[in-house]
Motif scaffolding. Sequence first.
Motif, PDB file in Angstrom:
ATOM      1  N   ALA A  81       2.062  -0.629   2.646  1.00 48.10           N
ATOM      2  CA  ALA A  81       2.117  -2.059   2.938  1.00 48.10           C
ATOM      3  C   ALA A  81       1.149  -2.436   4.054  1.00 48.10           C
ATOM      4  O   ALA A  81       0.863  -1.639   4.954  1.00 48.10           O
ATOM      5  CB  ALA A  81       3.533  -2.461   3.321  1.00 48.10           C
ATOM      6  N   ALA A  99      -4.072  -9.836   8.895  1.00 45.79           N
ATOM      7  CA  ALA A  99      -2.888 -10.190   8.121  1.00 45.79           C
ATOM      8  C   ALA A  99      -1.901 -10.945   9.009  1.00 45.79           C
ATOM      9  O   ALA A  99      -1.647 -10.550  10.153  1.00 45.79           O
ATOM     10  CB  ALA A  99      -2.238  -8.941   7.548  1.00 45.79           C
ATOM     11  N   SER A 133       5.576 -11.212  -1.796  1.00 44.05           N
ATOM     12  CA  SER A 133       4.674 -11.047  -2.939  1.00 44.05           C
ATOM     13  C   SER A 133       3.202 -11.067  -2.556  1.00 44.05           C
ATOM     14  O   SER A 133       2.374 -10.607  -3.340  1.00 44.05           O
ATOM     15  CB  SER A 133       4.921 -12.165  -3.964  1.00 44.05           C
ATOM     16  OG  SER A 133       6.190 -12.044  -4.550  1.00 44.05           O
ATOM     17  N   TYR A 134       2.887 -11.619  -1.388  1.00 47.29           N
ATOM     18  CA  TYR A 134       1.482 -11.816  -1.025  1.00 47.29           C
ATOM     19  C   TYR A 134       1.195 -11.392   0.411  1.00 47.29           C
ATOM     20  O   TYR A 134       2.021 -11.590   1.307  1.00 47.29           O
ATOM     21  CB  TYR A 134       1.088 -13.289  -1.186  1.00 47.29           C
ATOM     22  CG  TYR A 134       1.213 -13.792  -2.589  1.00 47.29           C
ATOM     23  CD1 TYR A 134       0.185 -13.595  -3.507  1.00 47.29           C
ATOM     24  CD2 TYR A 134       2.370 -14.434  -3.023  1.00 47.29           C
ATOM     25  CE1 TYR A 134       0.307 -14.028  -4.807  1.00 47.29           C
ATOM     26  CE2 TYR A 134       2.497 -14.874  -4.330  1.00 47.29           C
ATOM     27  CZ  TYR A 134       1.461 -14.668  -5.218  1.00 47.29           C
ATOM     28  OH  TYR A 134       1.578 -15.093  -6.518  1.00 47.29           O
ATOM     29  N   VAL A 135       0.000 -10.816   0.611  1.00 49.22           N
ATOM     30  CA  VAL A 135      -0.548 -10.671   1.955  1.00 49.22           C
ATOM     31  C   VAL A 135      -1.088 -12.036   2.345  1.00 49.22           C
ATOM     32  O   VAL A 135      -1.814 -12.675   1.565  1.00 49.22           O
ATOM     33  CB  VAL A 135      -1.684  -9.628   2.000  1.00 49.22           C
ATOM     34  CG1 VAL A 135      -2.288  -9.546   3.405  1.00 49.22           C
ATOM     35  CG2 VAL A 135      -1.173  -8.265   1.561  1.00 49.22           C
ATOM     36  N   VAL A 171      -6.131  -3.664  -0.816  1.00 50.60           N
ATOM     37  CA  VAL A 171      -4.721  -3.901  -0.481  1.00 50.60           C
ATOM     38  C   VAL A 171      -4.206  -5.222  -1.033  1.00 50.60           C
ATOM     39  O   VAL A 171      -3.020  -5.528  -0.907  1.00 50.60           O
ATOM     40  CB  VAL A 171      -4.508  -3.859   1.045  1.00 50.60           C
ATOM     41  CG1 VAL A 171      -4.761  -2.463   1.577  1.00 50.60           C
ATOM     42  CG2 VAL A 171      -5.386  -4.889   1.763  1.00 50.60           C
ATOM     43  N   GLY A 172      -5.077  -6.030  -1.641  1.00 49.40           N
ATOM     44  CA  GLY A 172      -4.629  -7.313  -2.184  1.00 49.40           C
ATOM     45  C   GLY A 172      -5.655  -7.894  -3.137  1.00 49.40           C
ATOM     46  O   GLY A 172      -6.787  -7.410  -3.224  1.00 49.40           O
ATOM     47  N   TRP A 211      -3.513 -16.583   0.041  1.00 56.13           N
ATOM     48  CA  TRP A 211      -2.536 -15.642  -0.490  1.00 56.13           C
ATOM     49  C   TRP A 211      -3.271 -14.587  -1.308  1.00 56.13           C
ATOM     50  O   TRP A 211      -4.068 -14.915  -2.192  1.00 56.13           O
ATOM     51  CB  TRP A 211      -1.520 -16.335  -1.387  1.00 56.13           C
ATOM     52  CG  TRP A 211      -0.759 -17.471  -0.772  1.00 56.13           C
ATOM     53  CD1 TRP A 211      -0.969 -18.059   0.437  1.00 56.13           C
ATOM     54  CD2 TRP A 211       0.325 -18.186  -1.370  1.00 56.13           C
ATOM     55  NE1 TRP A 211      -0.079 -19.086   0.641  1.00 56.13           N
ATOM     56  CE2 TRP A 211       0.734 -19.180  -0.459  1.00 56.13           C
ATOM     57  CE3 TRP A 211       0.992 -18.067  -2.581  1.00 56.13           C
ATOM     58  CZ2 TRP A 211       1.778 -20.060  -0.733  1.00 56.13           C
ATOM     59  CZ3 TRP A 211       2.036 -18.940  -2.856  1.00 56.13           C
ATOM     60  CH2 TRP A 211       2.428 -19.924  -1.938  1.00 56.13           C
ATOM     61  N   THR A 228      -2.358 -11.245  -3.640  1.00 57.82           N
ATOM     62  CA  THR A 228      -1.258 -10.509  -4.269  1.00 57.82           C
ATOM     63  C   THR A 228      -1.123  -9.116  -3.672  1.00 57.82           C
ATOM     64  O   THR A 228      -2.084  -8.355  -3.614  1.00 57.82           O
ATOM     65  CB  THR A 228      -1.485 -10.386  -5.786  1.00 57.82           C
ATOM     66  OG1 THR A 228      -1.587 -11.691  -6.352  1.00 57.82           O
ATOM     67  CG2 THR A 228      -0.318  -9.662  -6.448  1.00 57.82           C
ATOM     68  N   ARG A 229       0.095  -8.777  -3.252  1.00 61.69           N
ATOM     69  CA  ARG A 229       0.354  -7.466  -2.672  1.00 61.69           C
ATOM     70  C   ARG A 229       0.298  -6.378  -3.742  1.00 61.69           C
ATOM     71  O   ARG A 229       0.753  -6.571  -4.871  1.00 61.69           O
ATOM     72  CB  ARG A 229       1.720  -7.444  -1.978  1.00 61.69           C
ATOM     73  CG  ARG A 229       1.740  -8.199  -0.674  1.00 61.69           C
ATOM     74  CD  ARG A 229       3.114  -8.244  -0.053  1.00 61.69           C
ATOM     75  NE  ARG A 229       3.708  -6.924   0.169  1.00 61.69           N
ATOM     76  CZ  ARG A 229       4.827  -6.728   0.862  1.00 61.69           C
ATOM     77  NH1 ARG A 229       5.470  -7.776   1.395  1.00 61.69           N
ATOM     78  NH2 ARG A 229       5.311  -5.507   1.013  1.00 61.69           N
ATOM     79  N   ASP A 288       1.259  -3.030  -2.766  1.00 59.55           N
ATOM     80  CA  ASP A 288       1.949  -1.886  -2.172  1.00 59.55           C
ATOM     81  C   ASP A 288       3.322  -1.655  -2.803  1.00 59.55           C
ATOM     82  O   ASP A 288       3.858  -2.492  -3.529  1.00 59.55           O
ATOM     83  CB  ASP A 288       2.093  -2.096  -0.665  1.00 59.55           C
ATOM     84  CG  ASP A 288       2.893  -3.354  -0.322  1.00 59.55           C
ATOM     85  OD1 ASP A 288       4.131  -3.265  -0.219  1.00 59.55           O
ATOM     86  OD2 ASP A 288       2.262  -4.430  -0.193  1.00 59.55           O
ATOM     87  N   ALA A 300       6.233  -4.262  -2.249  1.00 66.78           N
ATOM     88  CA  ALA A 300       6.099  -5.649  -2.717  1.00 66.78           C
ATOM     89  C   ALA A 300       7.322  -6.062  -3.541  1.00 66.78           C
ATOM     90  O   ALA A 300       8.086  -5.216  -4.033  1.00 66.78           O
ATOM     91  CB  ALA A 300       4.834  -5.801  -3.547  1.00 66.78           C
TER      92      ALA A 300
END
Length: 452
Positions: free
Chosen positions: A166, A198, A222-224, A258-259, A279, A281-282, A284, A287
């Motif tokens: 994460a 982040a 759900s998102y970074v 990572v996203g 935003w 999308t994660r 990891d 998530a």
Amino acid sequence: MRAPVYALLSLCLAACNVEGYDETSEEIAAANDELIGGQPALETQYPSTVLASGCTAAKVGPRHFLTAAHCVDDLYTATVEPWFGPGGSYAVSADNTPPISPYVNLTIQQTYIHPQWIADCAAARAGGAPDCGVNVLNPGYTPDLALVVVNELSPTIPAAVVDGAAVAVGDPVVATGYGCETPGGAPTNVFKIQNLTASASSILNHPGSYVSGAAINDVAASYVLTPGYAASTSYASLCPGDSGGPLYRQSATDLIVVGVNAYYTFPSAPGSNPSQTNWHTRLDTSARYAVTSWLQALGVSVINGGTAPTCTDGVQNGTETDVDCGGTCSADCANGDTCSVNADCTSQSCVAGVCQPQSSGTACSGLCTGPTVFAGPSYNSGNLGTGARCFETTANLTGANCGSFASGRTFEVNGTAVTCNGSNIPLPAKRNGGYCFEASAGNQAWAYFSTW
């Protein structure tokens, strides 16, 4: 490619230098472009990022390109757009300034959209939503992810890895994209990057935000989240054309994704201002939805922590073409292993993506008989007719193209099938010191190929 309201990102970047790089003539020339501000990427920076069919994407496996679901979905039917289906053309380029060239023309094997996006899209449409855009992103905070898997290798584009660890609040990240330079503007195809940090979920609590209450934590699951240009001119905002672009961990040596650029919030109406938040999308393991395992099952190079893959970890990842060999590894791959170029193989013979024993024959040995030999490198076959044809050369070629091949008729270079739609085609490594071009029997009689 459609450009829905939520299509994202070209970096509305702040004017700053990338830490760790001295100013060069390339940077000075790039600074003369018409930019809001920010840092156009150098050719050597984040080369896994590509411009692809109107969106940005990242190569994350030997034949795998990660992008946003909304870049490849049918907005109304909860399915993949037909032209992103098997056999479709997927043209990508890692060039960083327009005019973008060259494109690598690849053939789609399969396009996968994250199943949660498909399910939420179908539910939204069944509930009366006019489409699957914002109506999917807003209520369910669905992973906006897709993976395009192609038939051909693209050895000139290095593969990044996806990190299953994460991203913590405060972690340094790098946003990337090929999109527009002004809010609501058209994409400019300039590849730009920006160092960001982040952010905590509280960043969503701003005037004009359409996210509040418990939904703020849902989004963060759900998102970074990163700050946009509207929050400060030292940040960057997503803009049309950046959709699907990778968010990287900051690293001087490794390409760790990572996203994926997906969505944003604004201080006021979209189109009149840069975004307040971005935003991504994660990807990891923590998530909200199962993303990491989905990608890994499809062949994406995944690491579960913040450490880049090694050439001794027992899995295929990083630049490796097979397990712990090829690419930048010192170990070459054995016969039968997957390869991209001759140098990946102990035998120094990579044919159709597989290491082969050395052969004393010619380029077409074992592939076809009685080839027409040409000296090249400049050659035009003329109309090929409808029968099977075979050509061979030992020339040092820099490019080739082919066209007018009807459905069902194939064309191969050194045993690797390519798409013939009039565009340039990727050239594999030489085979036995040359190139073998094979056209199967079929229509049309005026099919052709040329080299240079």
